[in-house]
Design a protein around this motif. Structure first.
Motif, PDB file in Angstrom:
ATOM      1  N   PRO A   1       0.850  -1.199   0.000  1.00  0.00           N
ATOM      2  CA  PRO A   1       0.000   0.000   0.000  1.00  0.00           C
ATOM      3  C   PRO A   1       0.879   1.241   0.000  1.00  0.00           C
ATOM      4  CG  PRO A   1       0.139  -0.907   2.212  1.00  0.00           C
ATOM      5  CD  PRO A   1       0.933  -1.822   1.324  1.00  0.00           C
ATOM      6  N   TRP A   2       0.506   2.226  -0.804  1.00  0.00           N
ATOM      7  CA  TRP A   2       1.317   3.437  -0.929  1.00  0.00           C
ATOM      8  C   TRP A   2       0.707   4.615  -0.174  1.00  0.00           C
ATOM      9  CZ3 TRP A   2       5.633   4.480  -4.469  1.00  0.00           C
ATOM     10  CH2 TRP A   2       6.205   3.299  -4.977  1.00  0.00           C
ATOM     11  N   ASP A   3      -0.402   4.385   0.506  1.00  0.00           N
ATOM     12  CA  ASP A   3      -1.059   5.451   1.260  1.00  0.00           C
ATOM     13  C   ASP A   3      -1.980   4.805   2.283  1.00  0.00           C
ATOM     14  OD1 ASP A   3      -3.861   5.231  -0.132  1.00  0.00           O
ATOM     15  OD2 ASP A   3      -2.412   5.392  -1.764  1.00  0.00           O
ATOM     16  N   VAL A   4      -2.406   5.592   3.270  1.00  0.00           N
ATOM     17  CA  VAL A   4      -3.205   5.044   4.376  1.00  0.00           C
ATOM     18  C   VAL A   4      -4.539   4.478   3.912  1.00  0.00           C
ATOM     19  CG1 VAL A   4      -4.355   5.606   6.548  1.00  0.00           C
ATOM     20  CG2 VAL A   4      -2.026   6.444   6.110  1.00  0.00           C
ATOM     21  N   PRO A   5      -5.322   5.147   3.038  1.00  0.00           N
ATOM     22  CA  PRO A   5      -6.563   4.524   2.567  1.00  0.00           C
ATOM     23  C   PRO A   5      -6.333   3.164   1.910  1.00  0.00           C
ATOM     24  CG  PRO A   5      -6.567   6.859   2.045  1.00  0.00           C
ATOM     25  CD  PRO A   5      -5.193   6.541   2.542  1.00  0.00           C
ATOM     26  N   SER A   6      -5.202   2.972   1.273  1.00  0.00           N
ATOM     27  CA  SER A   6      -4.919   1.686   0.644  1.00  0.00           C
ATOM     28  C   SER A   6      -4.672   0.594   1.683  1.00  0.00           C
ATOM     29  CB  SER A   6      -3.714   1.803  -0.296  1.00  0.00           C
ATOM     30  OG  SER A   6      -4.034   2.612  -1.406  1.00  0.00           O
ATOM     31  N   VAL A   7      -4.174   0.975   2.871  1.00  0.00           N
ATOM     32  CA  VAL A   7      -4.048   0.010   3.962  1.00  0.00           C
ATOM     33  C   VAL A   7      -5.434  -0.486   4.354  1.00  0.00           C
ATOM     34  CG1 VAL A   7      -3.291  -0.368   6.345  1.00  0.00           C
ATOM     35  CG2 VAL A   7      -1.925   1.070   4.815  1.00  0.00           C
ATOM     36  N   ASP A   8      -6.365   0.434   4.534  1.00  0.00           N
ATOM     37  CA  ASP A   8      -7.730   0.051   4.889  1.00  0.00           C
ATOM     38  C   ASP A   8      -8.348  -0.816   3.802  1.00  0.00           C
ATOM     39  OD1 ASP A   8      -7.456   1.566   7.205  1.00  0.00           O
ATOM     40  OD2 ASP A   8      -8.317   3.362   6.282  1.00  0.00           O
ATOM     41  N   PHE A   9      -8.099  -0.466   2.548  1.00  0.00           N
ATOM     42  CA  PHE A   9      -8.612  -1.247   1.421  1.00  0.00           C
ATOM     43  C   PHE A   9      -8.120  -2.692   1.507  1.00  0.00           C
ATOM     44  CE2 PHE A   9      -8.185  -3.080  -2.772  1.00  0.00           C
ATOM     45  CZ  PHE A   9      -9.364  -2.740  -3.416  1.00  0.00           C
ATOM     46  N   LEU A  10      -6.822  -2.883   1.702  1.00  0.00           N
ATOM     47  CA  LEU A  10      -6.261  -4.230   1.759  1.00  0.00           C
ATOM     48  C   LEU A  10      -6.719  -4.984   2.996  1.00  0.00           C
ATOM     49  CD1 LEU A  10      -2.678  -3.340   0.524  1.00  0.00           C
ATOM     50  CD2 LEU A  10      -4.395  -4.655  -0.737  1.00  0.00           C
ATOM     51  N   GLU A  11      -6.903  -4.274   4.101  1.00  0.00           N
ATOM     52  CA  GLU A  11      -7.396  -4.921   5.315  1.00  0.00           C
ATOM     53  C   GLU A  11      -8.809  -5.470   5.111  1.00  0.00           C
ATOM     54  OE1 GLU A  11      -6.129  -5.359   8.947  1.00  0.00           O
ATOM     55  OE2 GLU A  11      -4.739  -5.802   7.300  1.00  0.00           O
ATOM     56  N   SER A  12      -9.587  -4.859   4.217  1.00  0.00           N
ATOM     57  CA  SER A  12     -10.936  -5.365   3.954  1.00  0.00           C
ATOM     58  C   SER A  12     -10.893  -6.757   3.329  1.00  0.00           C
ATOM     59  CB  SER A  12     -11.704  -4.393   3.044  1.00  0.00           C
ATOM     60  OG  SER A  12     -11.227  -4.438   1.709  1.00  0.00           O
ATOM     61  N   PHE A  13      -9.732  -7.147   2.777  1.00  0.00           N
ATOM     62  CA  PHE A  13      -9.548  -8.485   2.221  1.00  0.00           C
ATOM     63  C   PHE A  13      -8.796  -9.410   3.190  1.00  0.00           C
ATOM     64  CE2 PHE A  13     -10.298  -5.935  -1.531  1.00  0.00           C
ATOM     65  CZ  PHE A  13     -11.118  -6.746  -2.300  1.00  0.00           C
TER      66      PHE A  13
ATOM     67  N   ALA B   1      10.182   2.896  -1.471  1.00  0.00           N
ATOM     68  CA  ALA B   1       9.851   4.316  -1.557  1.00  0.00           C
ATOM     69  C   ALA B   1       9.110   4.819  -0.333  1.00  0.00           C
ATOM     70  CB  ALA B   1       9.020   4.580  -2.814  1.00  0.00           C
ATOM     71  N   SER B   2       8.543   3.898   0.456  1.00  0.00           N
ATOM     72  CA  SER B   2       7.701   4.286   1.595  1.00  0.00           C
ATOM     73  C   SER B   2       8.400   4.162   2.947  1.00  0.00           C
ATOM     74  CB  SER B   2       6.429   3.431   1.606  1.00  0.00           C
ATOM     75  OG  SER B   2       5.695   3.586   0.417  1.00  0.00           O
ATOM     76  N   VAL B   3       9.682   3.845   2.942  1.00  0.00           N
ATOM     77  CA  VAL B   3      10.398   3.620   4.207  1.00  0.00           C
ATOM     78  C   VAL B   3      10.313   4.836   5.132  1.00  0.00           C
ATOM     79  CG1 VAL B   3      12.705   3.269   5.207  1.00  0.00           C
ATOM     80  CG2 VAL B   3      11.932   1.848   3.299  1.00  0.00           C
ATOM     81  N   THR B   4      10.309   6.030   4.569  1.00  0.00           N
ATOM     82  CA  THR B   4      10.291   7.249   5.396  1.00  0.00           C
ATOM     83  C   THR B   4       8.882   7.825   5.573  1.00  0.00           C
ATOM     84  OG1 THR B   4      10.781   8.575   3.433  1.00  0.00           O
ATOM     85  CG2 THR B   4      12.655   7.854   4.769  1.00  0.00           C
ATOM     86  N   ASP B   5       7.852   7.127   5.097  1.00  0.00           N
ATOM     87  CA  ASP B   5       6.464   7.583   5.253  1.00  0.00           C
ATOM     88  C   ASP B   5       5.938   7.070   6.588  1.00  0.00           C
ATOM     89  OD1 ASP B   5       3.750   8.150   5.160  1.00  0.00           O
ATOM     90  OD2 ASP B   5       3.516   7.573   3.057  1.00  0.00           O
ATOM     91  N   HIS B   6       6.224   7.796   7.644  1.00  0.00           N
ATOM     92  CA  HIS B   6       5.917   7.318   8.990  1.00  0.00           C
ATOM     93  C   HIS B   6       4.422   7.227   9.261  1.00  0.00           C
ATOM     94  CE1 HIS B   6      10.209   8.443  10.574  1.00  0.00           C
ATOM     95  NE2 HIS B   6      10.220   7.558   9.605  1.00  0.00           N
ATOM     96  N   GLU B   7       3.639   8.079   8.640  1.00  0.00           N
ATOM     97  CA  GLU B   7       2.191   7.970   8.791  1.00  0.00           C
ATOM     98  C   GLU B   7       1.704   6.617   8.247  1.00  0.00           C
ATOM     99  OE1 GLU B   7      -1.954  10.281   7.521  1.00  0.00           O
ATOM    100  OE2 GLU B   7      -0.123  10.586   6.345  1.00  0.00           O
ATOM    101  N   LEU B   8       2.203   6.250   7.088  1.00  0.00           N
ATOM    102  CA  LEU B   8       1.851   4.952   6.513  1.00  0.00           C
ATOM    103  C   LEU B   8       2.347   3.810   7.387  1.00  0.00           C
ATOM    104  CD1 LEU B   8       0.771   3.209   4.169  1.00  0.00           C
ATOM    105  CD2 LEU B   8       3.017   3.481   3.073  1.00  0.00           C
ATOM    106  N   LEU B   9       3.569   3.910   7.883  1.00  0.00           N
ATOM    107  CA  LEU B   9       4.130   2.847   8.723  1.00  0.00           C
ATOM    108  C   LEU B   9       3.314   2.666  10.001  1.00  0.00           C
ATOM    109  CD1 LEU B   9       7.992   3.440   8.437  1.00  0.00           C
ATOM    110  CD2 LEU B   9       6.492   2.048   6.992  1.00  0.00           C
TER     111      LEU B   9
END
Length: 301
Positions: A121-133, A143-151
């Protein structure tokens, strides 16, 4: 996080990803990275799942984005030439993005094929999307290693996390590991050059990361060919991730650094040979040596 390393004599514990254990003394966990090589076509995605299953992979991985979030504003209106005609970059990213219906089909297809599936997932809404599955794990793209909100959103799922480390400093990885925790973490050494020249592989980093964090470490490769990935397994990589494609000449940014079906089949085959050949390190006389030993030894003890 402190800069001290984890002593190499501390046992690294495997991580459970669904019903599979990933770690030392376990079969190498081979991930066929479909990513966006499906080009927005579910039929191509199904074909790539078939390729991964036939080769003997354990999982396939996709990428999930919310284009309005992930495409920088200044790039959204840029014109892109695509197989579907001329369109803005934002419209192109929407065109190749799968939604609920497509992933529902993918989830069933991979289950029927005996594979696990998950995504980066490249953003927080995509985390929720994948969790629905209820995916078995989440993958953090380099590319997302420094995206602490996503982490933080990923850590909150309680799922095991696979962390790629391309284009990252040790200090950036330290900060990511601090957020994600180590209990259910698998790290992948990676170099984010597409395609990657062999001189940038730096495979000894597998040991560096394992000693520093005390977690299972694998390899995510972007090179052409198989040699570097196979060497990674010999050096202790517990997982191998490679991009896969039906044809490297297909349109799209990742196809050129991907493995075609025959290459993937050979990769998995050779990984299993290496696992068998590595052995346990105990010096012994094998049954096949007994007859030559009797026949060729002039002096016995």
């Amino acid at each position: 996080m402190t800069q001290s390393t984890t002593p190499s004599d501390i046992a690294v514990r495997p991580v459970a990803i669904g019903a599979r254990m990933v770690g030392p003394d376990q079969p190498t966990y081979v991930i066929g990275e479909i990513g966006i090589n499906h080009n927005g076509d579910v039929d191509i995605a199904r074909q790539l799942i078939d390729v991964a299953a036939a080769a003997g992979c354990q999982a396939v991985k996709f990428q999930k984005r919310t284009p309005e979030i992930c495409v920088p504003v200044e790039q959204q209106s840029k014109i892109r030439q695509t197989p579907w005609g001329e369109m803005t970059y934002l419209d192109y990213k929407k065109r190749v993005e799968f939604g609920q219906d497509e992933y529902r089909e993918i989830a069933k297809y991979t289950q029927d094929a005996g594979l696990q599936w998950f995504a980066s997932p490249w953003d927080v809404p995509s985390v929720d999307f994948l969790e629905s599955f209820d995916v078995v794990t989440h993958k953090v793209a380099s590319a997302s290693v420094t995206d602490h909100e996503l982490l933080r959103a990923l850590a909150a799922t309680g799922k095991p996390i696979i962390l790629s480390t391309g284009m990252s400093t040790l200090e950036e990885i330290d900060a990511a590991v601090e957020i994600l925790g180590k209990d259910q973490l698998v790290i992948l050494h990676s170099t984010s050059t597409y395609p990657m020249p062999e001189g940038e592989a730096n495979l000894r980093t597998i040991e560096t990361l394992r000693d520093r964090y005390g977690v299972p470490v694998g390899y995510s490769g972007h090179e052409r060919g198989l040699q570097v990935s196979l060497a990674a397994v010999t050096l202790g990589a517990v997982a191998v991730e490679r991009h896969i494609t039906l044809d490297r000449a297909m349109w799209g940014s990742d196809h050129a650094a991907s493995l075609e079906p025959t290459g993937l089949e050979h990769l998995v085959r050779d990984i299993r040979v290496i696992e068998e050949a590595i052995g346990d390190g105990v010096k012994r006389v094998f049954p096949g040596e007994e007859e030559p030993r009797k026949r060729l030894r002039r002096v016995t003890t």
